[in-house]
Design an enzyme around this catalytic site. Structure first.
Site, PDB file in Angstrom:
ATOM      1  N   ASN A  21       9.879   1.216   6.269  1.00 46.65           N
ATOM      2  CA  ASN A  21       9.395   2.315   5.437  1.00 46.65           C
ATOM      3  C   ASN A  21      10.318   3.529   5.498  1.00 46.65           C
ATOM      4  O   ASN A  21      10.429   4.277   4.526  1.00 46.65           O
ATOM      5  CB  ASN A  21       7.964   2.702   5.837  1.00 46.65           C
ATOM      6  N   ASP A  46       4.249  -6.718  -5.924  1.00 50.61           N
ATOM      7  CA  ASP A  46       5.038  -5.509  -5.659  1.00 50.61           C
ATOM      8  C   ASP A  46       6.487  -5.823  -5.302  1.00 50.61           C
ATOM      9  O   ASP A  46       7.331  -4.923  -5.233  1.00 50.61           O
ATOM     10  CB  ASP A  46       4.396  -4.667  -4.559  1.00 50.61           C
TER      11      ASP A  46
END
Length: 227
Positions: free
Chosen positions: A120, A203
């Site tokens: 992330n 996604d």
């Protein structure tokens, strides 16, 4: 005289039989005790493997039983290895978030620590130096609390959206940390899965159940030797 002798032999036989029964009962009790003790020792001997990471570890979009740590537990159980897997994955977790959260998870004993963080950070383009510092802090805390724990680091890569240099610098974080801390490196957690549409959810980031099976294989290829 003969009657007394027969009576004496009869009494002696009863005594011997009684002793034999008591000895047999004692052996039986000892066997049960040993069996119970063995079972108790086996339960106590189970060691924890903590998988600490992001949504990739948490199994985002999947049933918990389909996430790769659960598949690793299945493998461990099939081999009768004395390990219990703890899934410490959290969706959206950054290295900074992991640093803030790690102490809480270290309240339970940890024998094997698998670190899967940084993805992330890379997707957000956070400074490589900051990610490295946070990951090192996490490793230091684990070592301080459980110096005998075996340490495994999952390597990660990012697409070149932030530029080729950033992508390379990010990729280099993991082997460098592994060398510095004598950790065992999983070269790339998403090997054979990243960028493959049929193995990822809509996604394009999180693996499908089939994709997580491959992640489990990537992890097991390294973890098997550790266990």
């Amino acid at each position: 005289m003969l009657r007394k002798r027969i009576t004496g032999l009869f009494v002696l036989s009863l005594i011997l039989l009684s002793c034999g029964n008591q000895q047999s009962k004692g052996n039986h009790d000892q066997t049960l005790d040993s069996s119970d003790q063995k079972s108790l020792n086996t339960t106590k001997a189970k060691k924890n493997i903590l998988f600490f990471g992001t949504s990739l570890t948490a199994g985002y979009g999947l049933d918990p039983t389909e996430a790769y740590p659960a598949l690793i537990q299945n493998k461990i159980d099939s081999l009768n290895l004395p390990y219990n897997v703890i899934n410490g994955g959290l969706s959206g977790e950054t290295s900074a978030g992991g640093k803030a959260r790690i102490d809480w998870l270290l309240k339970q004993p940890v024998s094997v620590f698998v670190l899967e963080l940084g993805a992330n950070d890379g997707l957000r383009g956070l400074p490589v130096s900051q990610t490295t510092k946070n990951l090192q802090a996490i490793v230091d805390r684990v070592k301080a609390k459980y110096p005998d724990a075996k340490m495994v680091l999952a390597g990660m890569q990012v697409p070149p959206n932030m530029g080729a240099k950033y992508a390379q610098d990010f990729k280099d974080i993991f082997p460098a940390l592994a060398r510095k801390n004598q950790m065992i490196l999983i070269p790339f957690l998403l090997d054979k899965v990243g960028g493959v549409p049929r193995l990822n959810q809509a996604d394009g980031i999180h693996p499908t159940a089939e994709g997580d099976k491959i992640l489990a294989e990537n992890v097991w290829a390294v973890l098997e030797g550790v266990l």
